[in-house]
Write a protein that holds these residues in place. Structure first.
Motif, PDB file in Angstrom:
ATOM      1  N   CYS A 147      -4.625  -1.970   7.838  1.00 15.61           N
ATOM      2  CA  CYS A 147      -4.779  -1.746   6.419  1.00 15.61           C
ATOM      3  C   CYS A 147      -6.240  -1.386   5.956  1.00 15.61           C
ATOM      4  CB  CYS A 147      -4.180  -2.646   5.440  1.00 15.61           C
ATOM      5  SG  CYS A 147      -2.228  -2.644   5.668  1.00 15.61           S
ATOM      6  N   PHE A 174       3.985   6.295   8.161  1.00 16.21           N
ATOM      7  CA  PHE A 174       2.698   5.782   7.349  1.00 16.21           C
ATOM      8  C   PHE A 174       2.700   4.339   7.490  1.00 16.21           C
ATOM      9  CE2 PHE A 174       0.802   4.431   3.109  1.00 16.21           C
ATOM     10  CZ  PHE A 174      -0.302   5.363   3.088  1.00 16.21           C
ATOM     11  N   HIS A 187       5.318   0.358 -10.010  1.00 11.90           N
ATOM     12  CA  HIS A 187       4.705   1.486  -9.206  1.00 11.90           C
ATOM     13  C   HIS A 187       5.902   2.586  -9.790  1.00 11.90           C
ATOM     14  CE1 HIS A 187       2.077  -0.921  -6.772  1.00 11.90           C
ATOM     15  NE2 HIS A 187       3.131  -1.713  -6.618  1.00 11.90           N
ATOM     16  N   VAL A 241       0.802  -1.201   0.007  1.00 13.26           N
ATOM     17  CA  VAL A 241      -0.106   0.153   0.009  1.00 13.26           C
ATOM     18  C   VAL A 241       0.717   1.382  -0.082  1.00 13.26           C
ATOM     19  CG1 VAL A 241      -1.752   1.203   1.477  1.00 13.26           C
ATOM     20  CG2 VAL A 241      -1.995  -1.095   1.078  1.00 13.26           C
ATOM     21  N   ALA A 242       2.029   1.216   1.019  1.00 14.83           N
ATOM     22  CA  ALA A 242       2.862   2.268   0.891  1.00 14.83           C
ATOM     23  C   ALA A 242       3.486   2.501  -0.644  1.00 14.83           C
ATOM     24  CB  ALA A 242       3.929   2.187   2.053  1.00 14.83           C
ATOM     25  N   ASN A 292       7.365   6.804  -8.415  1.00 16.71           N
ATOM     26  CA  ASN A 292       7.471   7.693  -7.277  1.00 16.71           C
ATOM     27  C   ASN A 292       7.879   6.787  -6.142  1.00 16.71           C
ATOM     28  OD1 ASN A 292       7.686  10.122  -6.284  1.00 16.71           O
ATOM     29  ND2 ASN A 292       5.780  10.004  -5.321  1.00 16.71           N
ATOM     30  N   SER A 326       2.491   1.607  -3.670  1.00 16.92           N
ATOM     31  CA  SER A 326       1.372   2.089  -4.343  1.00 16.92           C
ATOM     32  C   SER A 326       0.855   3.605  -4.157  1.00 16.92           C
ATOM     33  CB  SER A 326       0.116   1.098  -4.010  1.00 16.92           C
ATOM     34  OG  SER A 326       0.344  -0.093  -4.332  1.00 16.92           O
ATOM     35  N   ASN A 327       1.040   4.064  -2.936  1.00 17.77           N
ATOM     36  CA  ASN A 327       0.648   5.253  -2.864  1.00 17.77           C
ATOM     37  C   ASN A 327       1.679   6.370  -2.774  1.00 17.77           C
ATOM     38  OD1 ASN A 327      -2.571   5.782  -1.690  1.00 17.77           O
ATOM     39  ND2 ASN A 327      -1.540   3.809  -1.047  1.00 17.77           N
ATOM     40  N   GLY A 328       2.900   5.720  -3.108  1.00 12.67           N
ATOM     41  CA  GLY A 328       4.076   6.908  -3.000  1.00 12.67           C
ATOM     42  C   GLY A 328       4.553   7.380  -1.721  1.00 12.67           C
ATOM     43  N   SER A 329       4.030   6.824  -0.835  1.00 18.07           N
ATOM     44  CA  SER A 329       4.143   7.339   0.522  1.00 18.07           C
ATOM     45  C   SER A 329       4.925   6.475   1.399  1.00 18.07           C
ATOM     46  CB  SER A 329       2.688   7.782   1.347  1.00 18.07           C
ATOM     47  OG  SER A 329       3.186   8.191   2.584  1.00 18.07           O
ATOM     48  N   PHE A 374      -7.961  -0.859   2.355  1.00 16.98           N
ATOM     49  CA  PHE A 374      -7.062  -1.014   1.268  1.00 16.98           C
ATOM     50  C   PHE A 374      -7.402  -2.616   0.977  1.00 16.98           C
ATOM     51  CE2 PHE A 374      -4.854   2.398   3.382  1.00 16.98           C
ATOM     52  CZ  PHE A 374      -4.738   3.210   2.467  1.00 16.98           C
TER      53      PHE A 374
END
Length: 517
Positions: A491, A482, A507, A471-472, A509, A474-477, A494
């Motif tokens: 999670c 986080f 992915h 998830v991290a 970024n 995928s979200n670029g964070s 998600f």
């Protein structure tokens, strides 16, 4: 967080009082320490090549090492003998025809290695002066002797332009009782940093330092109230030492000790509050500008029944007697004793900022002194690092020379070490660790964060950890917090199938410092 012992403030107060020619007995009684201790500090200061002012300006850690780092170089045992004889000598001097010369000759007969005549007479005079009862009349103030400090009970306010709400503030009042010259300013609270900042501005306004600061029993100034032995806050002690004066709080339930400043507060209501009652202010600075104008008018007004104003009395009789201000104003210092981490950093403060220390001190205990603008790090009484204070949350402030050499994997830590560890867990975890170290900074800066990720991985459910990493990415964070929040929340919201993972290459970024923004 540990602070420096209060003995440093006691040493500084002893040095200040000795420089003001106060007797050893009087200093010992005022500070509630032994006369032998005062004598020891006196001997050490006289033997030290630095002047009293230079010693006072030293940081507590340096002064502690200088005074308590070993045995005193000189400690006069003659005083131990003479102090037992002083009551007898005082009594004999009251008899007819007995002189100090006669008593000294008798003293040297029994103690051939004792004091010379001049020192003998000096200690007698100091002893007699110390034991004589005070004859000061109440409410008799000497010019330049005291500055009385208090907060007004009623509060002023301004309107916050962003929220439209009314913000109430505290009114700080300081007065020189001999001339009546008054300083007034508003601060956001009675907290210690606000209180000390207002006191610094008051001393700057008066253009000099009185001998004694007399605050009311405020929590910012007095840690423990007591009628006879008030325990000053660390910040109040530091401020008094910086300005080489004495802080002596008003006695509890003794209104005469602060009658003038309370009278000044009542006059503040009439001369400041009343004229401002119909005005609306939109910032603290705007409010203080209006107050400053009224204070100048108040201080320049002719006193009732006198042909001079407070300002004229101050300039003529009081200002010449104030001690000069130090070159730099006081900054409130906080202290901590910390252990240097394996990445050669120490971390402290609510913002959790890390500051570098020479790598040779990894694993060692160091003392940290920090103000609003500067951080100084000490080891064994020596300053080993100085940094500009940072307020970037979780940031790093470092000097390249402090960090372990890149060619050596100190304690097996390196970017390759952490990336290899992450690769064994999942491709997503490896991508996160790679991005962590790929920001152009020295890799040692990120060791602590990488350790946090490994610790989080070990204590989390494996499937949940893999899903959080996916998830991290995928979200670029890719920040630690986080990922930890995702795990703490299971999670939720998600994808729930941890096996349905997209390869990291799909992915965007995930490289560079922007991934951690």
């Amino acid at each position: 967080m540990a602070t420096q012992p209060i003995s440093m403030n006691i040493i500084k107060q002893v040095l200040i009082r000795l420089s003001q020619k106060e007797s050893i007995r009087s200093i010992a009684a005022s500070l509630h320490i032994g006369k032998n201790t005062v004598s020891r500090y006196k001997s050490l200061s006289e033997a030290d090549p630095l002047s009293v002012r230079e010693l006072i300006s030293l940081d507590d850690t340096v002064l502690n090492h200088r005074f308590n780092g070993g045995n005193p170089s000189y400690c006069d045992a003659r005083m131990e003998v003479l102090k037992d004889l002083l009551p007898y000598i005082e009594k004999e001097l009251k008899k007819p025809h007995v002189t100090s010369l006669l008593l000294w000759e008798e003293y040297r007969k029994d103690h051939p290695d004792g004091y010379g005549l001049s020192q003998f007479r000096h200690h007698i005079a100091q002893h007699i002066k110390a034991v004589e009862p005070s004859t000061l009349l109440k409410d008799l103030y000497q010019p330049g002797q005291k500055m009385l400090i208090d907060f007004a009970g009623d509060r002023l306010s301004y309107i916050d332009m962003e929220t439209g709400s009314e913000v109430f503030v505290q009114t700080y009042v300081a007065i020189l009782p001999f001339s009546g010259l008054t300083f007034i300013t508003c601060v956001r609270s009675q907290g210690i940093e606000q209180f000390l900042d207002a006191t610094v501005r008051a001393l700057s306004f008066f253009g000099g330092v009185p001998g004694i600061l007399v605050p009311d029993n405020l929590k910012s100034a007095v840690k423990k109230t007591d009628r006879y032995e008030p325990d000053l806050s660390e910040g109040m002690n530091d401020l008094a030492n910086h300005y080489m004066c004495v802080a002596l709080p008003a006695r509890v339930r003794k209104p005469k000790d602060k009658a003038l400043v309370e009278d000044a507060v009542n006059k503040v209501y009439r001369h400041i509050y009343a004229p401002l009652r119909n005005r609306v202010f939109h910032s603290l600075e705007e409010l203080n500008e209006a107050i400053a104008e009224l204070v100048d008018r108040y201080n320049s007004k002719r006193l009732t029944g006198r042909d001079f104003s407070r300002m004229e009395c101050f300039l003529a009789s009081e200002k010449p007697l104030l001690s000069p201000l130090p070159v730099s104003p006081f900054e409130f210092r906080r202290r901590a004793s910390l252990k240097v981490a394996p990445n050669s950093f120490v971390t402290f403060g609510s913002d959790r900022v890390s500051y570098s220390v020479p790598h040779s001190l990894i694993g060692q205990q160091v003392d940290v002194t920090f103000t609003a603008t500067q951080v100084r790090i000490y080891h064994a009484g020596q300053c080993v690092a100085t940094h500009v204070r940072s307020y970037v949350r979780g940031g790093y402030v470092y000097v390249n020379d402090h960090l372990p050499p890149r060619s050596r994997e100190y304690r097996a830590y390196s970017a390759a070490y952490f990336i290899a560890k992450a690769e064994k867990v999942s491709p997503e975890f490896k991508a996160i660790i790679e991005a962590l170290f790929d920001d152009g900074q020295p890799e040692e800066v990120h060791f602590r964060t990488a350790q946090g990720f490994l610790s989080l991985q070990k204590t989390s459910d494996p499937a949940l950890f893999r899903q959080a990493c996916d998830v991290a990415v995928s979200n670029g964070s890719l920040r630690y917090r986080f990922v930890k929040t995702l795990i703490d929340n299971g999670c939720q919201g998600f994808r729930q199938n941890p096996d349905d993972l997209t390869p990291p290459s799909a992915h965007s970024n995930i490289r560079g410092k922007s991934a951690f923004a």
